[in-house]
Design an enzyme around this catalytic site. Structure first.
Site, mmCIF file in Angstrom:
data_model
loop_
_atom_site.group_PDB
_atom_site.id
_atom_site.type_symbol
_atom_site.label_atom_id
_atom_site.label_comp_id
_atom_site.label_asym_id
_atom_site.label_seq_id
_atom_site.Cartn_x
_atom_site.Cartn_y
_atom_site.Cartn_z
ATOM 1 N N TYR A 5 8.457 -2.248 -47.401
ATOM 2 C CA TYR A 5 7.512 -2.612 -48.475
ATOM 3 C C TYR A 5 7.552 -1.563 -49.589
ATOM 4 O O TYR A 5 7.639 -1.906 -50.781
ATOM 5 C CB TYR A 5 6.101 -2.724 -47.881
ATOM 6 C CG TYR A 5 4.983 -2.784 -48.884
ATOM 7 C CD1 TYR A 5 4.630 -3.980 -49.507
ATOM 8 C CD2 TYR A 5 4.249 -1.635 -49.218
ATOM 9 C CE1 TYR A 5 3.592 -4.033 -50.420
ATOM 10 C CE2 TYR A 5 3.210 -1.672 -50.125
ATOM 11 C CZ TYR A 5 2.882 -2.874 -50.731
ATOM 12 O OH TYR A 5 1.854 -2.914 -51.643
ATOM 13 N N SER A 14 3.217 -0.244 -56.439
ATOM 14 C CA SER A 14 2.299 0.419 -55.496
ATOM 15 C C SER A 14 2.601 1.901 -55.512
ATOM 16 O O SER A 14 3.748 2.309 -55.709
ATOM 17 C CB SER A 14 2.499 -0.114 -54.076
ATOM 18 O OG SER A 14 1.790 0.695 -53.150
HETATM 19 P P1 NAP Z 1 -3.625 -10.034 -50.761
HETATM 20 O O1 NAP Z 1 -5.100 -9.789 -50.779
HETATM 21 O O2 NAP Z 1 -2.917 -10.138 -49.462
HETATM 22 O O3 NAP Z 1 -3.340 -11.346 -51.654
HETATM 23 C C1 NAP Z 1 -2.024 -11.751 -51.803
HETATM 24 C C2 NAP Z 1 -1.953 -12.880 -52.809
HETATM 25 O O4 NAP Z 1 -0.570 -13.188 -53.028
HETATM 26 C C3 NAP Z 1 -2.599 -14.159 -52.337
HETATM 27 O O5 NAP Z 1 -3.078 -14.842 -53.469
HETATM 28 C C4 NAP Z 1 -1.430 -14.901 -51.707
HETATM 29 O O6 NAP Z 1 -1.588 -16.321 -51.661
HETATM 30 C C5 NAP Z 1 -0.340 -14.526 -52.658
HETATM 31 N N1 NAP Z 1 1.003 -14.614 -52.061
HETATM 32 C C6 NAP Z 1 1.473 -14.019 -50.941
HETATM 33 N N2 NAP Z 1 2.750 -14.343 -50.739
HETATM 34 C C7 NAP Z 1 3.077 -15.188 -51.740
HETATM 35 C C8 NAP Z 1 4.240 -15.898 -52.063
HETATM 36 N N3 NAP Z 1 5.352 -15.806 -51.312
HETATM 37 N N4 NAP Z 1 4.243 -16.685 -53.160
HETATM 38 C C9 NAP Z 1 3.140 -16.771 -53.927
HETATM 39 N N5 NAP Z 1 2.006 -16.137 -53.685
HETATM 40 C C10 NAP Z 1 1.975 -15.362 -52.591
HETATM 41 O O7 NAP Z 1 -2.845 -8.894 -51.552
HETATM 42 P P2 NAP Z 1 -3.374 -7.783 -52.607
HETATM 43 O O8 NAP Z 1 -3.791 -6.581 -51.832
HETATM 44 O O9 NAP Z 1 -4.271 -8.385 -53.595
HETATM 45 O O10 NAP Z 1 -1.985 -7.393 -53.287
HETATM 46 C C11 NAP Z 1 -1.595 -7.871 -54.566
HETATM 47 C C12 NAP Z 1 -0.473 -6.969 -55.059
HETATM 48 O O11 NAP Z 1 -0.953 -5.626 -55.128
HETATM 49 C C13 NAP Z 1 0.740 -6.945 -54.118
HETATM 50 O O12 NAP Z 1 1.933 -6.895 -54.885
HETATM 51 C C14 NAP Z 1 0.556 -5.654 -53.367
HETATM 52 O O13 NAP Z 1 1.785 -5.129 -52.907
HETATM 53 C C15 NAP Z 1 -0.065 -4.775 -54.443
HETATM 54 N N6 NAP Z 1 -0.776 -3.607 -53.933
HETATM 55 C C16 NAP Z 1 -1.886 -3.745 -53.151
HETATM 56 C C17 NAP Z 1 -2.530 -2.605 -52.675
HETATM 57 C C18 NAP Z 1 -3.768 -2.675 -51.815
HETATM 58 O O14 NAP Z 1 -4.188 -1.628 -51.275
HETATM 59 N N7 NAP Z 1 -4.377 -3.824 -51.657
HETATM 60 C C19 NAP Z 1 -2.022 -1.340 -52.987
HETATM 61 C C20 NAP Z 1 -0.885 -1.242 -53.778
HETATM 62 C C21 NAP Z 1 -0.277 -2.383 -54.248
HETATM 63 P P3 NAP Z 1 -2.355 -17.059 -50.438
HETATM 64 O O15 NAP Z 1 -3.829 -16.815 -50.680
HETATM 65 O O16 NAP Z 1 -1.977 -18.491 -50.550
HETATM 66 O O17 NAP Z 1 -1.883 -16.418 -49.173
#
Ligand code: NAP
Length: 249
Positions: A158, A144
């Site tokens: 985080y 991130s």
């Molecule tokens: P999200 O919409 O909250 O989705 C999270 C996903 O991870 C879901 O499929 C969830 O499964 C799964 N998950 C959560 N905890 C888990 C665990 N302990 N074991 C296995 N699977 C797990 O998140 P996102 O925004 O797509 O983020 C994905 C990645 O991008 C993360 O690493 C996040 O830090 C990074 N990121 C996101 C942003 C942003 O602005 N969105 C920015 C920078 C980095 P369930 O559906 O079963 O809950």
């Protein structure tokens, strides 16, 4: 058997789901994990299957080593040894300052974001490395831009976990560079997903987008494009590095 097999953690929603769908469209057999949202996972599998691709969803918590071992074993049984790994699963929690954080919260964040990625990387290297008789592969870690900014007032824990992911990327890339494995990371900026609701602010992207030079949040599909390029042979001389997909932030 499949030529291209990708294992993606957290593929049921958000960025992971976009990566799963783009990978399937590019000919990968896709095995992805999710934590508990079976309906969302099934919907991703259905979309991929309807589009003519192959996908398998496995309920597996990346914070639990036994779950990761089962995830890799299931992928191997169904499709074969993964040729690509995307360490995408990640969590954040309620926005607060460091002096308000308790240890159990820190442990949850670090267990999922750091140790989960380390154990998945370990399992991938054990299978992909030519040192262990493997055929090589590619790993992309989802970091991130918070790793650089630090997440003050919101979630320094985080952000620090993503700093660890950046260092994992640099160190592991050098460790396995001669063993057929490339290791890179993508650092998203603010992206429209449900992760922000976990921090208590579902509308966070629209609040902070004024600080983005492009003046907008990103879409999960825009992150997926960078990930799939890094996994591909087009990135054959790229390892130990980062693509910031942030709208210029
Ligand atoms: P999200 O919409 O909250 O989705 C999270 C996903 O991870 C879901 O499929 C969830 O499964 C799964 N998950 C959560 N905890 C888990 C665990 N302990 N074991 C296995 N699977 C797990 O998140 P996102 O925004 O797509 O983020 C994905 C990645 O991008 C993360 O690493 C996040 O830090 C990074 N990121 C996101 C942003 C942003 O602005 N969105 C920015 C920078 C980095 P369930 O559906 O079963 O809950």
């Amino acid at each position: 058997m499949h030529d291209k097999i990708v294992l993606i953690t957290g593929g049921s929603r958000g960025i992971g789901a976009a990566i799963a769908e783009l990978a399937a469209a590019q000919g990968y057999a896709v095995c992805f994990s999710y934590k508990s949202n079976r309906a969302a996972a099934d919907a991703v599998v259905a979309r991929i299957t309807q589009a003519g691709g192959q996908a398998l969803a496995v309920a597996a918590d990346v914070a639990v080593e036994a779950d990761i071992l089962r995830l890799f074993a299931t992928c191997e049984q169904e499709f074969g040894v993964p040729t690509a790994l995307v360490n995408n699963a990640g969590i954040l929690e309620q926005q607060m300052r460091v002096e308000q954080m308790d240890v159990t919260r820190m442990q949850r964040i670090f267990a999922t974001n750091i140790i989960g990625s380390f154990v998945c990387a370990r399992e991938a290297v054990r299978r992909m490395s030519t040192r262990h008789g493997g055929k090589g592969g590619a790993i992309v870690n989802i970091s991130s831009i918070a790793a650089k900014g630090g997440g003050p007032g919101e979630y320094v824990d985080y952000a620090a976990s993503k700093g660890a992911i950046d260092t994992l990327t640099i160190g592991l890339a050098k460790e396995v560079a001669l063993e057929g494995i490339r290791v890179n990371a993508v650092r998203p900026g603010v992206v429209y997903t449900e992760i922000h609701a976990s921090g208590g602010e579902p509308g966070r992207v629209d609040r902070v987008k004024v600080n983005v030079p492009m003046q907008r949040g990103g879409q999960p599909e825009e992150i997926a494009e960078a990930v799939l390029w890094l996994l591909s042979d087009k990135a054959s001389y790229v390892t130990g590095t980062f693509i910031d997909v942030t709208g210029g932030r």
